[in-house]
Write a protein that holds these residues in place. Sequence first.
Motif, PDB file in Angstrom:
ATOM      1  N   MET A 172    -110.982 -29.972 -25.626  1.00 29.00           N
ATOM      2  CA  MET A 172    -110.705 -29.696 -27.036  1.00 29.00           C
ATOM      3  C   MET A 172    -111.743 -28.738 -27.622  1.00 29.00           C
ATOM      4  SD  MET A 172    -109.414 -33.424 -28.314  1.00 29.00           S
ATOM      5  CE  MET A 172    -108.944 -32.889 -29.953  1.00 29.00           C
ATOM      6  N   GLY A 173    -113.003 -28.892 -27.219  1.00 29.34           N
ATOM      7  CA  GLY A 173    -114.045 -27.992 -27.693  1.00 29.34           C
ATOM      8  C   GLY A 173    -113.841 -26.564 -27.210  1.00 29.34           C
ATOM      9  N   GLU A 221    -111.089 -25.205 -29.405  1.00 27.78           N
ATOM     10  CA  GLU A 221    -111.526 -25.040 -30.792  1.00 27.78           C
ATOM     11  C   GLU A 221    -112.426 -23.816 -30.974  1.00 27.78           C
ATOM     12  OE1 GLU A 221    -111.799 -25.865 -34.819  1.00 27.78           O
ATOM     13  OE2 GLU A 221    -110.527 -26.879 -33.371  1.00 27.78           O
ATOM     14  N   LEU A 243    -104.786 -28.445 -29.809  1.00 25.68           N
ATOM     15  CA  LEU A 243    -105.614 -29.575 -30.221  1.00 25.68           C
ATOM     16  C   LEU A 243    -104.785 -30.830 -30.454  1.00 25.68           C
ATOM     17  CD1 LEU A 243    -108.266 -27.966 -32.587  1.00 25.68           C
ATOM     18  CD2 LEU A 243    -108.609 -28.938 -30.319  1.00 25.68           C
ATOM     19  N   THR A 248    -119.207 -27.778 -35.641  1.00 29.55           N
ATOM     20  CA  THR A 248    -118.673 -28.623 -34.581  1.00 29.55           C
ATOM     21  C   THR A 248    -119.794 -29.246 -33.776  1.00 29.55           C
ATOM     22  OG1 THR A 248    -116.695 -27.245 -34.470  1.00 29.55           O
ATOM     23  CG2 THR A 248    -117.127 -28.660 -32.593  1.00 29.55           C
ATOM     24  N   TRP A 275    -109.887 -36.028 -32.393  1.00 28.79           N
ATOM     25  CA  TRP A 275    -109.034 -35.001 -33.000  1.00 28.79           C
ATOM     26  C   TRP A 275    -109.431 -34.775 -34.454  1.00 28.79           C
ATOM     27  CZ3 TRP A 275    -105.411 -35.210 -36.980  1.00 28.79           C
ATOM     28  CH2 TRP A 275    -104.651 -34.070 -37.136  1.00 28.79           C
ATOM     29  N   PHE A 289    -112.697 -32.824 -34.710  1.00 26.62           N
ATOM     30  CA  PHE A 289    -112.516 -31.406 -34.412  1.00 26.62           C
ATOM     31  C   PHE A 289    -111.851 -30.680 -35.579  1.00 26.62           C
ATOM     32  CE2 PHE A 289    -113.319 -32.053 -29.838  1.00 26.62           C
ATOM     33  CZ  PHE A 289    -114.171 -30.986 -29.659  1.00 26.62           C
ATOM     34  N   GLN A 290    -110.978 -31.356 -36.294  1.00 27.50           N
ATOM     35  CA  GLN A 290    -110.381 -30.757 -37.488  1.00 27.50           C
ATOM     36  C   GLN A 290    -111.459 -30.506 -38.543  1.00 27.50           C
ATOM     37  OE1 GLN A 290    -107.148 -29.694 -37.627  1.00 27.50           O
ATOM     38  NE2 GLN A 290    -107.227 -30.325 -35.487  1.00 27.50           N
ATOM     39  N   LYS A 344    -113.574 -27.229 -38.153  1.00 26.02           N
ATOM     40  CA  LYS A 344    -112.932 -25.993 -38.639  1.00 26.02           C
ATOM     41  C   LYS A 344    -113.273 -24.758 -37.803  1.00 26.02           C
ATOM     42  CE  LYS A 344    -112.509 -27.572 -43.352  1.00 26.02           C
ATOM     43  NZ  LYS A 344    -111.132 -27.938 -43.331  1.00 26.02           N
ATOM     44  N   ALA A 345    -113.364 -24.941 -36.487  1.00 24.63           N
ATOM     45  CA  ALA A 345    -113.593 -23.845 -35.541  1.00 24.63           C
ATOM     46  C   ALA A 345    -114.913 -23.113 -35.775  1.00 24.63           C
ATOM     47  CB  ALA A 345    -112.422 -22.852 -35.555  1.00 24.63           C
ATOM     48  N   LYS A 354    -104.330 -22.816 -31.559  1.00 24.83           N
ATOM     49  CA  LYS A 354    -105.379 -23.825 -31.530  1.00 24.83           C
ATOM     50  C   LYS A 354    -104.857 -25.165 -32.033  1.00 24.83           C
ATOM     51  CE  LYS A 354    -109.443 -20.942 -32.207  1.00 24.83           C
ATOM     52  NZ  LYS A 354    -110.601 -20.703 -33.071  1.00 24.83           N
ATOM     53  N   GLN A 355    -104.131 -25.140 -33.145  1.00 23.64           N
ATOM     54  CA  GLN A 355    -103.601 -26.379 -33.703  1.00 23.64           C
ATOM     55  C   GLN A 355    -102.663 -27.066 -32.729  1.00 23.64           C
ATOM     56  OE1 GLN A 355    -101.887 -25.055 -37.374  1.00 23.64           O
ATOM     57  NE2 GLN A 355    -103.779 -25.339 -38.522  1.00 23.64           N
TER      58      GLN A 355
END
Length: 73
Positions: A7-8, A11, A24, A68, A55, A58-59, A62-63, A20-21
């Motif tokens: 996931m990282g 992201e 993820l 993160t 999850w 990670f949201q 915000k990239a 990405k969405q």
Amino acid sequence: MLIGRFMGAVELSELSVRTKQLLLAAIPVLAAAILVAIRGWATAQMYLPFLLLCWLLFQGGKALAGRTLMIFP
């Protein structure tokens, strides 16, 4: 931890926001499906809250790499 690593990577990549969405959301679902197939529903139930938490965090990142990494020390 491996799920979080995947996931990282997604992201913090240069993919479009929509891609990405989708990834993820797909990674934890796929991980849960594999876990159910291998270990059964009883074991998977213990991990589902952690997949959801991962999850959500990670949201919150915000990239942004700094944000993160601050969330996931």
